[in-house]
Design a protein around this motif. Structure first.
Motif, mmCIF file in Angstrom:
data_model
loop_
_atom_site.group_PDB
_atom_site.id
_atom_site.type_symbol
_atom_site.label_atom_id
_atom_site.label_comp_id
_atom_site.label_asym_id
_atom_site.label_seq_id
_atom_site.Cartn_x
_atom_site.Cartn_y
_atom_site.Cartn_z
ATOM 1 N N PRO A 8 0.434 -1.279 0.097
ATOM 2 C CA PRO A 8 -0.029 -0.065 -0.048
ATOM 3 C C PRO A 8 0.755 1.236 -0.061
ATOM 4 O O PRO A 8 0.507 2.230 -0.670
ATOM 5 N N MET A 9 2.031 1.326 0.767
ATOM 6 C CA MET A 9 3.111 2.609 0.671
ATOM 7 C C MET A 9 3.326 2.676 -0.736
ATOM 8 O O MET A 9 3.270 3.715 -1.352
ATOM 9 N N LYS A 10 3.636 1.778 -1.188
ATOM 10 C CA LYS A 10 4.155 1.706 -2.829
ATOM 11 C C LYS A 10 3.203 2.049 -3.664
ATOM 12 O O LYS A 10 3.309 3.039 -4.573
ATOM 13 N N ALA A 11 1.834 1.684 -3.500
ATOM 14 C CA ALA A 11 0.881 2.115 -4.507
ATOM 15 C C ALA A 11 0.569 3.624 -4.147
ATOM 16 O O ALA A 11 -0.016 4.203 -4.971
ATOM 17 N N ALA A 12 0.288 4.092 -2.877
ATOM 18 C CA ALA A 12 0.326 5.427 -2.720
ATOM 19 C C ALA A 12 1.179 6.447 -3.394
ATOM 20 O O ALA A 12 0.941 7.276 -3.857
ATOM 21 N N HIS A 13 2.722 6.019 -2.983
ATOM 22 C CA HIS A 13 3.567 6.559 -3.902
ATOM 23 C C HIS A 13 3.346 6.888 -5.252
ATOM 24 O O HIS A 13 3.690 7.839 -5.746
ATOM 25 N N GLU A 14 3.109 5.761 -5.829
ATOM 26 C CA GLU A 14 2.839 5.699 -7.196
ATOM 27 C C GLU A 14 1.783 6.391 -7.736
ATOM 28 O O GLU A 14 1.802 7.128 -8.594
ATOM 29 N N VAL A 40 0.763 9.298 -6.106
ATOM 30 C CA VAL A 40 1.015 10.567 -5.924
ATOM 31 C C VAL A 40 1.690 11.048 -6.989
ATOM 32 O O VAL A 40 1.805 12.135 -7.551
ATOM 33 N N GLU A 41 3.114 10.462 -7.286
ATOM 34 C CA GLU A 41 3.708 10.626 -8.601
ATOM 35 C C GLU A 41 2.916 10.916 -9.738
ATOM 36 O O GLU A 41 3.236 11.778 -10.828
ATOM 37 N N GLU A 42 1.856 10.128 -9.930
ATOM 38 C CA GLU A 42 1.013 10.411 -11.283
ATOM 39 C C GLU A 42 0.242 11.597 -11.196
ATOM 40 O O GLU A 42 -0.096 12.397 -12.055
ATOM 41 N N LEU A 43 -0.137 11.887 -9.944
ATOM 42 C CA LEU A 43 -0.838 13.069 -9.693
ATOM 43 C C LEU A 43 -0.267 14.460 -9.689
ATOM 44 O O LEU A 43 -0.759 15.467 -10.159
ATOM 45 N N CYS A 94 3.530 19.041 -3.929
ATOM 46 C CA CYS A 94 2.100 18.531 -4.109
ATOM 47 C C CYS A 94 1.468 18.372 -3.051
ATOM 48 O O CYS A 94 1.068 17.024 -2.636
ATOM 49 N N LEU A 95 1.132 19.248 -2.132
ATOM 50 C CA LEU A 95 0.325 19.171 -0.967
ATOM 51 C C LEU A 95 -1.236 19.098 -1.383
ATOM 52 O O LEU A 95 -1.689 20.092 -2.326
ATOM 53 N N PHE A 96 -1.969 18.293 -0.915
ATOM 54 C CA PHE A 96 -3.589 18.357 -1.042
ATOM 55 C C PHE A 96 -3.994 17.937 0.225
ATOM 56 O O PHE A 96 -3.568 17.426 1.261
ATOM 57 N N THR A 97 -5.542 18.246 0.432
ATOM 58 C CA THR A 97 -6.048 17.941 1.746
ATOM 59 C C THR A 97 -6.408 16.541 1.709
ATOM 60 O O THR A 97 -7.038 15.678 0.696
ATOM 61 N N PHE A 98 -6.150 15.777 2.952
ATOM 62 C CA PHE A 98 -6.456 14.345 3.249
ATOM 63 C C PHE A 98 -6.609 14.294 4.879
ATOM 64 O O PHE A 98 -5.786 14.672 5.423
ATOM 65 N N ASP A 99 -7.670 13.853 5.063
ATOM 66 C CA ASP A 99 -8.138 13.860 6.433
ATOM 67 C C ASP A 99 -8.110 12.177 6.558
ATOM 68 O O ASP A 99 -9.203 11.889 6.441
ATOM 69 N N PRO A 100 -7.416 11.456 7.337
ATOM 70 C CA PRO A 100 -7.473 10.027 7.307
ATOM 71 C C PRO A 100 -8.843 9.485 8.128
ATOM 72 O O PRO A 100 -9.213 8.651 7.924
ATOM 73 N N ALA A 101 -9.235 10.258 8.956
ATOM 74 C CA ALA A 101 -10.449 9.883 9.827
ATOM 75 C C ALA A 101 -11.720 9.725 8.790
ATOM 76 O O ALA A 101 -12.618 9.038 9.034
#
Length: 456
Positions: free
Chosen positions: A22-28, A30-33, A102-109
């Motif tokens: 999952p960490m690698k997927a999230a990183h991939e 963000v790189e595309e985003l 590349c900052l975006f809004t993200f609230d884990p909760a």
């Protein structure tokens, strides 16, 4: 071929499929985003959905933390723990994530959703990332499958993370292929694997990577044997490796010592690694995090207790283990969520048994026999982590897998390599058994030991 760089990966615990992947997927994602954000209406907002096993056991496996780290631009093999802690805190308090620029809004909760109802269509470890701009328009939607061992593939790719069309001198897809190539070439299994690796990169780089893997494995054992404390999670499991080590060290001064003392040391080595893994420490995925203690423990056994052990022998051990792990990865699975723990500790045992047989001078038939024995006696093993944590029964299970691997190698080396059940047949059987296994016993914590533990 599946390379040593893919089977053995340096990362963090507690899970390769639920943390590293999952960490690698999230990183991939963000790189595309990142390049799309320059012209987007701000603020860009990201939402993540976890499905299947990731939803059921994601909290206990630190999938939520892994996703946050990946979104912040971290990768498992290089993440700095202090930087990672800051990124997690920023997401949870400031509701902001992303790498610099590349900052975006993200609230884990709110934005990290554990969907326990939807059945993912391709793989039980599926996660979705979605980004929308300030006007609510969808910018990017990606779905990934974390298929075990830290391997990640797009859900719609029909991929298996097995490299295709790689031109290597000794292409083998099955155990029989491997034995045939060894017979025709006169090369040993580690020599065949090294020749294939050399087709992709300089041999010096391969040996340097093997040495790095060995050093990280040994450092992990040493750190685990000396680190006190309680493992994360509601179970309150106390680290046992330091106290076991102290007792074993004290036994050296006794006149009468247990005949099985060496096996106790092997169990200690495996427990030390998997306690480090459960604590989120630096480990080597081998071939998964849940089974990360088996190969290092048997390798340490070879180093500490086998006469004539050498660095060359350690490299041969790992190269042989890669050959076996690659066969399971290609023809079955190394994902507990897909085939149960037989695909994790069972595969690790098979890899370690073959590696030890090779390091001790076994021929190709004996090595194949050792690998077959190692898996044959793990068939049907379920993956039922108590509380969704990679602790009970996972830590002790690695110790037993390591001891079984040594036993398998010993039995194979005392024979001539001939046997009735081939490695290919046991791989097929493992795959079929995994397909038939009820999903409750495949890393969901919905069956087995996981439901026998009383709630606190």
């Amino acid at each position: 071929m599946i390379s040593v760089f893919e089977i053995f990966k340096i990362g963090i615990g507690p899970s390769s499929s639920h943390t590293v992947g999952p960490m690698k997927a999230a990183h991939e994602f963000v790189e595309e985003l990142a390049p799309l954000m320059h012209d987007a209406a701000h603020p860009v907002h990201v939402q993540v959905v976890l499905y299947g096993s990731l939803a059921w056991t994601g909290v206990g496996h630190a999938t939520d933390r892994a996703v946050i780290l990946g979104l912040a631009g971290c990768l498992p093999d290089t993440v700095d723990m202090a930087t990672g802690d800051a990124a997690v805190e920023r997401a949870r308090t400031a509701h902001e994530s992303g790498p610099p620029g590349c900052l975006f809004t993200f609230d884990p909760a709110k934005d990290l959703i554990f969907d326990k109802e939807t059945v993912p269509p391709v793989h039980p470890n599926t996660l979705q990332f979605r980004a929308v701009d300030g006007e609510g328009h969808e910018m990017l939607l990606r779905r990934f499958c974390s298929i075990g061992g830290g391997f990640v593939v797009p859900e719609n790719s029909n991929a298996t993370a097995v490299p295709q069309n790689v031109d290597v001198p000794f292409d083998f897809r099955t155990g029989e292929d491997l034995l045939a190539r060894a017979r025709r070439s006169g090369l040993s299994i580690p020599e065949i694997v090294l020749a294939n690796e050399a087709a992709l990169r300089p041999v010096e780089d391969v040996r340097a990577y093997l040495d790095r893997i060995i050093d990280v494995m040994m450092d992990c054992i040493d750190h685990g044997m000396t680190t006190e404390g309680v493992l994360p999670g509601r179970l309150g499991v106390k680290r046992r490796a330091p106290s076991i080590r102290a007792r074993l060290a004290a036994d050296r001064f006794r006149n009468v010592r247990a005949a099985h003392e060496i096996m106790d040391w092997v169990s200690l080595f495996a427990i030390a690694v998997n306690e480090e893994n459960a604590a989120g420490g630096r480990i080597v995925t081998a071939p998964t995090n849940g089974a990360a203690g088996v190969v290092p423990a048997v390798l340490r056994y070879y180093r500490d207790f086998c006469p004539g052990a050498s660095r060359a022998g350690e490299r041969d051990f790992l190269l042989t283990a890669v050959a076996i792990g690659g066969l399971f990865k290609r023809n079955a699975s190394i994902s507990g969520a897909e085939v149960g723990c037989q695909g994790e500790v069972g595969v690790a045992c098979s890899m370690a048994a073959a590696g030890l047989a090779a390091a001790l001078g076994g021929n190709t038939a004996q090595i194949e026999n050792a690998a077959e024995i190692g898996m044959e006696h793990h068939l049907g093993m379920t993956c039922d982590p108590v509380g969704g944590l990679v602790q009970i029964p996972c830590i002790e299970r690695n110790a037993f897998g390591a001891v079984k691997a040594i036993n398998a190698a010993s039995l194979a080396l005392r024979g001539d390599g001939s046997h009735h059940v081939s490695l290919d047949n046991v791989i097929r059987t493992m795959h079929e058994t995994g397909r038939d296994m009820n999903s409750r016993y495949k890393e969901t914590s919905l069956g087995g030991l996981a439901v026998r533990f009383p709630e606190c």
